[in-house]
Enzyme design. Structure first.
Site, PDB file in Angstrom:
ATOM      1  N   GLY A   1      77.786  56.400  22.502  1.00  0.00           N
ATOM      2  CA  GLY A   1      77.931  56.722  21.179  1.00  0.00           C
ATOM      3  C   GLY A   1      77.503  58.192  20.313  1.00  0.00           C
ATOM      4  N   CYS A   2      77.949  58.946  19.449  1.00  0.00           N
ATOM      5  CA  CYS A   2      77.994  60.204  19.139  1.00  0.00           C
ATOM      6  C   CYS A   2      76.368  60.166  18.316  1.00  0.00           C
ATOM      7  CB  CYS A   2      78.892  60.824  18.475  1.00  0.00           C
ATOM      8  SG  CYS A   2      79.336  59.924  17.162  1.00  0.00           S
ATOM      9  N   TYR A   3      76.137  59.280  17.461  1.00  0.00           N
ATOM     10  CA  TYR A   3      75.182  58.965  16.611  1.00  0.00           C
ATOM     11  C   TYR A   3      73.716  58.454  17.381  1.00  0.00           C
ATOM     12  CZ  TYR A   3      76.772  59.392  11.653  1.00  0.00           C
ATOM     13  OH  TYR A   3      77.292  59.955  10.537  1.00  0.00           O
TER      14      TYR A   3
END
Length: 345
Positions: free
Chosen positions: A148-150
């Site tokens: 995921g990006c976070y």
């Protein structure tokens, strides 16, 4: 040439994949699918790619796409990649999934946060696709769970501190801010201009689905169970993630020794840049690139180490990292097709 198929090619991560893959020197894109735009020429949907990529979008016929591809990128929502992986692996091909479906070592954690998992082919060899941490595991994988990006911004920010024992593992607090493209291409009320412009808001407070993903990887790095306080925020910009992380520095370390440790840890990593004393990341400096910038500071008043990391959520946080994973799977230098700087200003 690596023959590539992209499923779900017209969302934000899909178009970013096509932008990168279309100029990749070792890739031939053999098919792109879209439920909403089947039959449309891709460059009519995204004129920025005219002259770079002009195939038409197809309806999804999984067997046909897998047959003509060496690797499938899936940019579909969560819950769609498990059965797809079974089909891909049965044909001895590879899958890079940009949803959460293959990010978790413990399937019960996935089921708690996302939903049930169907029966999976025993031949699936999955890996969490953060190359800077799991590079060796990628070599034998046929299914990659793209992070995921976070979590990408947080894990890269904390990896040296936890792996090298610089900080106390308790009480880690993560404040992350993301641009609106992180919410995806489909319009919703909260993403309308009038709703998010000139405003900033926290969301998913104490219950965001990226929390268990972050904790899984930080626990792996630390060699012990890690729990974090993670709060994401939506800010009125198109791209970018800035994560500010607060943790307790152990006795015996200084900000100078911490920075030296970070530089040594990432000394062979093309995409991770550790900034100098008094320099702190900005999302603008990673915009459109596969880079992660990390800045460090020490608060003498509280004894806190402050770690700040910045990435482009659509590149290092999604599609660029997926291509980095593909390069590793096929024995190419990881920066192939990705060795470009950020767009500035």
């Amino acid at each position: 040439m690596i023959k590539v198929g992209v499923i779900g090619a017209t969302g934000y991560t899909g178009v970013e994949l096509i932008r990168i893959l279309a100029r990749h020197p070792e890739v031939e894109i053999v098919g792109v699918t879209s439920n909403n735009y089947a039959g449309a020429e891709y460059s009519d949907l995204y004129p920025s790619l005219k002259g770079y990529f002009d195939l038409k979008c197809e309806e999804l016929h999984t067997e046909e796409l897998i047959k003509k591809s060496d690797v499938i990128f899936s940019a579909l929502p969560n819950g769609h990649a498990h059965q797809l992986a079974n089909e891909v692996v049965a044909k001895h091909k590879k899958l890079i999934d940009l949803s959460a479906d293959f990010r978790f070592d413990d399937l019960s954690v996935y089921e708690k946060w996302y939903g049930p998992v169907p029966s999976l082919d025993d031949r699936i060899k999955r890996v969490y696709g953060l190359p800077e941490i799991h590079r060796l595991d990628l070599k034998g994988a046929n299914v990659v769970g793209n992070p995921g990006c976070y979590p990408t911004s947080v894990i890269l920010g904390l990896a040296p501190a936890l792996r090298c024992g610089l900080i106390k593992p308790e009480g880690i607090i993560i404040d992350s801010k993301s641009g609106v493209s992180g919410a995806g291409h489909s319009p919703t009320l909260n993403n309308l201009y009038a709703e998010c412009n000139e405003s900033i808001k926290a969301y998913g407070v104490a219950r965001h689905r990226h929390t268990p993903e972050i904790e899984q990887e930080l626990s792996y790095l630390a060699g012990s169970d890690i729990k974090v306080t993670f709060t994401p925020h939506l800010v009125p910009m198109t791209r970018g993630i800035l994560s500010t992380i607060y943790c307790d520095l152990k006795d015996g370390f200084t900000i100078q020794s911490v920075r030296e440790t970070y530089r040594e840890f990432y000394s062979k990593e093309f995409f991770v840049k550790v900034l100098g004393d008094g320099q702190y990341p900005r999302t603008k400096d990673t915009y459109g690139s596969n880079n992660c910038h990390i800045g460090l500071a020490y608060d003498e008043h509280t004894g806190k180490l402050i770690i700040i990391s910045a990435i482009d959520n659509l590149v290092k946080g999604a599609s660029g990292q997926a291509v980095q994973n593909m390069n590793s799977l096929f024995g190419l230098p990881e920066d192939t097709g990705l060795d470009f700087p950020a767009i500035y200003p």
